[in-house]
Design an enzyme around this catalytic site. Structure first.
Site, PDB file in Angstrom:
ATOM      1  N   GLU A  88       8.946  -4.174  37.985  1.00  0.00           N
ATOM      2  CA  GLU A  88       8.794  -3.626  39.230  1.00  0.00           C
ATOM      3  C   GLU A  88       9.592  -2.560  39.496  1.00  0.00           C
ATOM      4  O   GLU A  88       9.237  -1.515  40.499  1.00  0.00           O
ATOM      5  CB  GLU A  88       8.895  -4.811  40.117  1.00  0.00           C
ATOM      6  CG  GLU A  88       8.056  -4.762  41.290  1.00  0.00           C
ATOM      7  CD  GLU A  88       7.849  -6.061  42.275  1.00  0.00           C
ATOM      8  OE1 GLU A  88       8.834  -6.663  42.574  1.00  0.00           O
ATOM      9  OE2 GLU A  88       6.862  -6.609  42.441  1.00  0.00           O
TER      10      GLU A  88
ATOM     11  N   HIS B 220       7.225 -17.441  15.410  1.00  0.00           N
ATOM     12  CA  HIS B 220       5.989 -18.178  15.060  1.00  0.00           C
ATOM     13  C   HIS B 220       4.915 -17.358  15.777  1.00  0.00           C
ATOM     14  O   HIS B 220       3.713 -18.534  16.061  1.00  0.00           O
ATOM     15  CB  HIS B 220       5.921 -19.591  14.957  1.00  0.00           C
ATOM     16  CG  HIS B 220       7.172 -20.045  13.648  1.00  0.00           C
ATOM     17  ND1 HIS B 220       6.433 -20.430  12.650  1.00  0.00           N
ATOM     18  CD2 HIS B 220       8.253 -20.321  13.710  1.00  0.00           C
ATOM     19  CE1 HIS B 220       7.576 -20.810  11.852  1.00  0.00           C
ATOM     20  NE2 HIS B 220       8.636 -20.634  12.610  1.00  0.00           N
TER      21      HIS B 220
ATOM     22  N   LYS C 278      -2.805  -5.406  48.418  1.00  0.00           N
ATOM     23  CA  LYS C 278      -2.373  -6.136  49.479  1.00  0.00           C
ATOM     24  C   LYS C 278      -3.654  -5.581  50.637  1.00  0.00           C
ATOM     25  O   LYS C 278      -4.096  -6.677  51.159  1.00  0.00           O
ATOM     26  CB  LYS C 278      -1.091  -5.881  50.241  1.00  0.00           C
ATOM     27  CG  LYS C 278      -0.048  -6.444  49.336  1.00  0.00           C
ATOM     28  CD  LYS C 278       1.375  -6.306  50.311  1.00  0.00           C
ATOM     29  CE  LYS C 278       2.581  -6.768  49.028  1.00  0.00           C
ATOM     30  NZ  LYS C 278       3.698  -6.557  49.656  1.00  0.00           N
TER      31      LYS C 278
END
Lengths: 462, 462
Positions: A291, A320, A436
């Site tokens: 961010e 793995h 938003k």
């Protein structure tokens, strides 16, 4: 003290083909004077507010008073928050308290409360939490710097109603808000309803707030040594005053990663602690790095669409899972290992008493799990180097409040420096505004009309 | 039935500049005949063993018998496994059982056992698990296809000694091994010590084994409908028999992602479910995609160093963490959303009874958390499209054994197809061998000497 081992960033310690040339260290060192002055200038101008968090005596005393008073009356802490209001607290809990904390009984928890962080509006998660937590014994810490975060405020309305149904007017005594000192809906509600509050300093952004009351209050409530956290953080800060790049590990970390990204195409930055306890720490770093540095425009307003992609991994588990790709895929990654010298406890691998072992397991008994984990880190770091992959290591002497605080501040400092190397503002997040606004529009919030001429809905389906 | 919505992969639904041209769909469709024949040829040759997992009646009956018999005698299932032996089980548990399963009491769990997966050799994790679990009431499922995985066998020796100290010779009745039918140390131990076993089919690799006994036994023990899982998987498989690319969603998913990576530089593939319950599902996918496609050489043995980097994210949580980067950073990503139509339950956002709300929160009451979560998905998908970012959506009608089984098989099929598009073997993992050898050498295993002339140890530190 945490050490940064960075030799495996250089070609000479890799396959001789990939990696940075050693001479780059000198070049970066020469440019560092300007970087350090820019940070100092911006710091004086109030941009780097998180630097001040190592020195917040009265706040720490207030938190301790709260935790030792009201806090002790509860056996569950429920944090409502998202992003920077959640990730730091999760990182602190899993780094510094025993694993599966909420599964332990009161005695094993030394009578410190359980801690649940609700960081989403998934109805199933929220309903399940309110089902299993006893409202009479919960302390709800609502955390939103702006005081208006949609997800957190929706959670708050749900939780407040749940508390009121169980407790009536006493509900308010189960709430504490962590928010801006003067602005926002949470502050307004707190003043009207006489709810206890703590302040997020206005110059500290969410993703840099773990060492503010945002992270310190929940930490103190579960018995984490918050002075230790800040002491470690202060040490990281002191080291970053060095003007000589090789003596300033956070600045060096930023410089090497930026160089690897912008000049060598290694823009995927993996943080891979060799301990389960730092798994959430790596998720916290992921927000911080992504961010802060992923930006459309640079400081001059030019379109750059820049920024590394952080990836979280856990050793040895991810050997793995993701390590095959790290070893053999494109040369687009830098791996940062976190290696712990002393795990605080260890477990011997015993030889069975009454029976022989199959020959191919005979090497295990006599060692400890800690030895195996360290051997796997060293083997993976060495193998990656042989395959021409850049890596470095943050070496922690142990995992305590002191070193975790140092590690958190180290990466915050590195992010602040990386902002300068990348040429972007590490403290804003303009790219999430559009989402938003579209959410507000869909939810019918006044003043947010659905934009006309937006993207068409997908029509292709299979 | 799961649907793949892929319109937002195309330039015309993005910003008009980035993304795939629609004509590419025709071109990929034309090449698909060859891809489908190669998969069929390799399938006949036994390479794609996971296709057969939808049809394992006797195994399913054996698992059900075991779960309803011996399994019911225990109130904790402890899985020892790593990578493909752990990630699928974790994905199933969190997708299909209530959140925080281990924190629920017996009644809330309907008397199904708790489940702990130990997927690391961190001594603190292992010691804590053995501290909080009662050996008298645990069933330990040791899972290793090869039967010789270092981490799992080290765990096994520790846990076996812990069981023996508590239970004496009865310890063996608390163990069940899931391993190769004939080879390896676990098989040898099982035969000698008369330990119950289940078989991993030899032609099914670890990361493709969630629908084999590896994942099905733990799932059945906690009460997950394993027939439902396999039924959903069978539907995904049936759809992938289509020879027309747009009608074969798994193949289309692979083709579009490969095209985005190799022709448009979008090699970071994000899986972002909008539900907490698929967070572990995304981690499972991360291994599948990374380990299968990240390869040094192609099928012809040419050095290619290829492979996409999978990234896991959770909506809406990661809108406050990684989405800033996805929106504004480099055009190097494809986002796959997972959207759920029906969450199974929902939570209303109530309006406080006795007090007005601050004006900027007034839009929330009257909606549900589920509505907010869906609005956030749609807003984020739309905003990403406007910013020129490719995305697609896996749309689940609900989250049940049926749809989760379908989703798991869908991504496995896509991975099998992607292997062909990328030109690599999706079933091997040669890149982790060097690290294993170096670990064995460090642990003193016979025949594994520390290699001379390896990478120098790092000397640079700060």
């Amino acid at each position: 003290m945490i050490k940064l081992l960075y030799g495996r960033m250089f070609r000479e310690h890799l396959d001789g083909v990939h990696g940075l040339e050693r001479s780059v260290l000198h070049a970066l060192g020469a440019r560092f004077a300007d970087v350090q002055s820019e940070v100092r200038r911006r710091r004086s101008a109030g941009e780097y507010g998180f630097y001040n968090l190592v020195d917040q005596g009265p706040t720490v005393r207030a938190i301790r008073t709260f935790a030792e008073g009201l806090g002790q009356a509860h056996d569950h802490v429920l944090v409502l928050g998202i992003g920077g209001s959640a990730l730091g607290t999760k990182a602190l809990l899993s780094a510094l308290k025993p694993p599966a904390w909420n599964e332990l009984d009161d005695e094993a928890r030394e009578f410190f409360p359980r801690l649940t962080v609700l960081e989403n509006v998934d109805p199933v998660s929220v309903a399940a939490a309110l089902q299993r937590i006893d409202p009479r014994r919960v302390l709800v810490n609502v955390i939103s710097k702006s005081g208006g975060t949609a997800e957190t405020m929706a959670q708050y309305l749900v939780v407040r109603s749940w508390l009121e149904q169980a407790l009536g007017p006493a509900a308010y005594r189960h709430l504490v808000f962590t928010t801006d000192p003067s602005r926002g809906a949470l502050r307004e509600l707190a003043q009207r309803d006489h709810i206890a509050t703590l302040e997020v300093p206005p110059d500290v952004g969410g993703r840099f707030s773990v060492l503010s009351p945002v992270g310190l209050l929940p930490a103190a409530l579960v018995g984490i040594d918050i002075d230790g956290l800040l002491g470690g953080a202060a040490r990281a800060l002191a080291r970053s005053e060095a003007d000589n790049l090789p003596q300033n590990p956070a600045a060096l970390y930023a410089a090497l990663h930026c160089e690897a990204d912008l000049r060598h195409g290694a823009g995927i930055h993996v943080l891979m602690p060799y301990t389960d306890r730092l798994r959430d720490f790596a998720d916290w770093y992921r927000q911080l790095w992504a961010e802060s540095l992923g930006k459309r425009v640079d400081r001059q307003g030019r379109t750059v669409n820049i920024g590394p992609t952080p990836v979280a991994a856990t050793g040895a588990t991810d050997q793995h899972s993701q390590v095959q790709l790290f070893m053999e895929g494109p040369f687009d990654k830098v791996i940062t290992f976190v290696a712990i010298d002393d795990f605080g406890q260890d477990v011997s691998i015993p030889r069975p008493a009454n029976a022989a072992l199959p020959a191919d397991l005979d090497y295990l008994p006599g060692h400890t799990l800690g030895e195996l984990l360290r051997a796997e880190y060293e083997a993976t770091a060495s193998a990656l180097a042989q395959m021409g992959r850049m890596s470095c290591t943050l070496r922690f002497p142990d995992l305590t409040a002191d070193t975790v605080g140092e590690g958190l501040m180290f990466l915050q400092l590195a992010t602040g420096y990386a902002g300068v190397w990348y040429g972007v503002d590490p403290f804003d997040q303009p790219g999430v505004e559009l989402g938003k606004r579209l959410t507000f529009a869909a939810m019918g919030r006044k003043g947010y009309d659905a934009p006309s001429g937006g993207a068409l809905p997908p029509t292709d389906e299979a």
